[in-house]
Design a protein around this motif. Sequence first.
Motif, mmCIF file in Angstrom:
data_model
loop_
_atom_site.group_PDB
_atom_site.id
_atom_site.type_symbol
_atom_site.label_atom_id
_atom_site.label_comp_id
_atom_site.label_asym_id
_atom_site.label_seq_id
_atom_site.Cartn_x
_atom_site.Cartn_y
_atom_site.Cartn_z
ATOM 1 N N LYS A 74 0.412 -0.549 -4.980
ATOM 2 C CA LYS A 74 1.510 -0.667 -5.948
ATOM 3 C C LYS A 74 1.952 -2.118 -5.990
ATOM 4 O O LYS A 74 2.245 -2.717 -4.958
ATOM 5 C CB LYS A 74 2.676 0.236 -5.530
ATOM 6 N N LYS B 98 0.862 -1.178 0.000
ATOM 7 C CA LYS B 98 0.000 0.000 0.000
ATOM 8 C C LYS B 98 0.896 1.224 0.000
ATOM 9 O O LYS B 98 1.919 1.251 0.701
ATOM 10 C CB LYS B 98 -0.905 0.020 1.234
ATOM 11 N N ILE C 84 -0.068 0.051 -10.813
ATOM 12 C CA ILE C 84 -0.536 0.955 -9.762
ATOM 13 C C ILE C 84 -2.053 0.993 -9.782
ATOM 14 O O ILE C 84 -2.663 1.055 -10.849
ATOM 15 C CB ILE C 84 0.067 2.390 -9.944
ATOM 16 N N GLY C 85 -2.659 0.917 -8.604
ATOM 17 C CA GLY C 85 -4.107 0.996 -8.486
ATOM 18 C C GLY C 85 -4.486 2.094 -7.520
ATOM 19 O O GLY C 85 -4.323 1.938 -6.297
ATOM 20 N N PHE C 86 -4.950 3.225 -8.034
ATOM 21 C CA PHE C 86 -5.321 4.339 -7.166
ATOM 22 C C PHE C 86 -6.620 4.025 -6.429
ATOM 23 O O PHE C 86 -7.556 3.471 -7.004
ATOM 24 C CB PHE C 86 -5.434 5.630 -7.977
ATOM 25 N N SER C 87 -6.631 4.352 -5.145
ATOM 26 C CA SER C 87 -7.781 4.090 -4.258
ATOM 27 C C SER C 87 -8.127 2.597 -4.221
ATOM 28 O O SER C 87 -9.283 2.224 -4.057
ATOM 29 C CB SER C 87 -9.016 4.897 -4.697
ATOM 30 N N MET C 88 -7.118 1.737 -4.363
ATOM 31 C CA MET C 88 -7.342 0.295 -4.352
ATOM 32 C C MET C 88 -6.569 -0.392 -3.228
ATOM 33 O O MET C 88 -6.333 -1.601 -3.266
ATOM 34 C CB MET C 88 -6.972 -0.313 -5.710
ATOM 35 N N GLY C 89 -6.173 0.376 -2.222
ATOM 36 C CA GLY C 89 -5.435 -0.205 -1.099
ATOM 37 C C GLY C 89 -6.199 -1.314 -0.407
ATOM 38 O O GLY C 89 -5.606 -2.259 0.141
ATOM 39 N N GLY D 41 1.045 5.833 -0.586
ATOM 40 C CA GLY D 41 0.297 7.075 -0.400
ATOM 41 C C GLY D 41 0.297 7.470 1.069
ATOM 42 O O GLY D 41 0.471 6.629 1.955
ATOM 43 N N GLN E 222 -2.129 5.449 2.766
ATOM 44 C CA GLN E 222 -2.100 4.022 2.388
ATOM 45 C C GLN E 222 -3.338 3.582 1.588
ATOM 46 O O GLN E 222 -3.785 2.444 1.691
ATOM 47 C CB GLN E 222 -1.978 3.151 3.652
ATOM 48 N N THR E 223 -3.882 4.482 0.777
ATOM 49 C CA THR E 223 -5.111 4.137 0.044
ATOM 50 C C THR E 223 -4.831 3.574 -1.346
ATOM 51 O O THR E 223 -5.735 3.075 -1.999
ATOM 52 C CB THR E 223 -6.029 5.374 -0.108
ATOM 53 N N HIS E 224 -3.588 3.688 -1.817
ATOM 54 C CA HIS E 224 -3.262 3.211 -3.160
ATOM 55 C C HIS E 224 -2.512 1.885 -3.088
ATOM 56 O O HIS E 224 -1.954 1.524 -2.048
ATOM 57 C CB HIS E 224 -2.444 4.260 -3.918
#
Length: 565
Positions: free
Chosen positions: A506, A497, A521-526, A499, A502-504
């Motif tokens: 990698k 995670k 990378i997944g944004f808002s996918m933590g 950001g 820790q919301t993103h």
Amino acid sequence: MRWKLKPETDSQITSNLAKELSIDYTLAKLLVQRGIQNFDDAKAFFRPDLADLHNPYLMKDMDLAVERIELAISNNENILVYGDYDVDGTTSVSLLSSYLKTIHPNVATYIPDRYAEGYGVSYKGIDFAEDNGITLIVALDCGIKAIEKVAYAKEKGIDFIICDHHRPGKEIPKAVAVLDPKREDCEYPYKELCGCGVGFKLIQALAGKRGETIDDLLPYLDLVATAIAADIVPITGENRVLAYYGLKVINTNPRNGMKAMIHQIDKDELTITDVVFIIAPRINAAGRIKHGNYAVELLTEVDFDTAVEFASAIEKNNNERKDLDKSITHEALQQIEKNNEQQNFSTVVYNETWHKGVIGIVASRLIETYYKPTLVFTKSGDKLAASARSVKGFDVYNALEQCSEFIEQFGGHKYAAGLTLTEENYPKFKAKFEEVVKETLPEELRTPEILIDAEISLSEITPKFFRIINQLAPFGPQNLRPVFSASGLRDNGYGKKVGADQTHLKLSIIDGVNQKTYNAIGFSMGDKFELVQKEQDFKAAFNIDENHWNGNTSLQLMLKDLQPA
């Protein structure tokens, strides 16, 4: 999220196209999905040509509009260019007024005040025209329903030309000319122009009278491309040609106002997505926070230093807009929870103190949390005003029509609309809207959908594959950046995670087939991190993009969703 794979294309057509263009089958499939079936189709798509723009006189009433403007010029009349306060409206006004000023000295502009006058043609604007001896108003991005206003102007000896792209009502205003490709009696070949696009067809027709060619109008296309991007119209057909060349102007020789905004950001080359998320919000911020006139002044300013001052002021408006957007969204979410309305089929919230300029943005934000048709209301004079936003596949305009007994006035599109009503009708409207959505929103539309263009093996992803995908741009509605899915994937142990909060997510993904590693990378996918731990297989939906880091460039997967294998 629901993953939905696009229907298979005709294998023979796809194979033939792959051979004809010397590309792989997956890329050929992407083209066939976009209506490209042979070499000539591909050439027209990959190399948009200004010569492919339609004759403007194919639009109903175009001859009447040109005739009336020419008469105004020959009679030395005062002309008022009138437009809405959003990006489409302010770019339209900037486009037509700047062109008319090259051939006629007596041209003024008018943008209604979002708060004092509201959307569309206003009586105050018509009174302004009368007070200033104006005898012709050209309304852009509005006016298709202004039946009483056009009649009011006529009583005062003021003629109207309407350039709109919204759906007409049962009656067309009795203007000198009504240019709107969505008129049922208009046979214009392309129906999806934005307001600025209709304005461009008008200057194309006027320019033709003066022996000017389409090349002479290239400098105006930065405005048209911006409006196309901001108004979320399909980037197909004529819009694709206009957006393609407009982006070139933005990136090579933009007008001073555009250049001043670009100078504020650290970006070498802007895409349509950048225009949507960087340029459009700044133009919009003027009308949301202060007045849309500031946007027109910026976009028509010929002195660069003055344009920089305007851009700096608008940047402050944009920062204020961001703060308001954040705080109102938080209050709206609290209201939904307090009223225990999370399980409703629609979201309808109201607070009389909310800033009218950002309620549309807030409605979109609420859909990110509660995926359902949404209306955000605030007080506007002695009425309530709302912005409506919808979920994919649901026509919110039609839903509002079914609630019209409680509405004073409304207008808009399938996915975005605005309305006003009296305060006493708010609870009745809210109940009726909930009832309409409950009855007409199909079960499958209540969950966000990811439309997958093709299932692939990650081994198919090469620099050439990516280069050809990029040539499908400019991306937008009906030509979205391709989304792929791949299965049999595993994180190589470096996933984490990231950001500040820790919301993103990698990841470093290993393809089970060829054991090649791909960064993702997944944004808002933590919250999906558990899914990829302990060498669990998973499948991913993603776009492909480039990652630039420390002078190095590599391909990267932009994750949209993950699911168990």
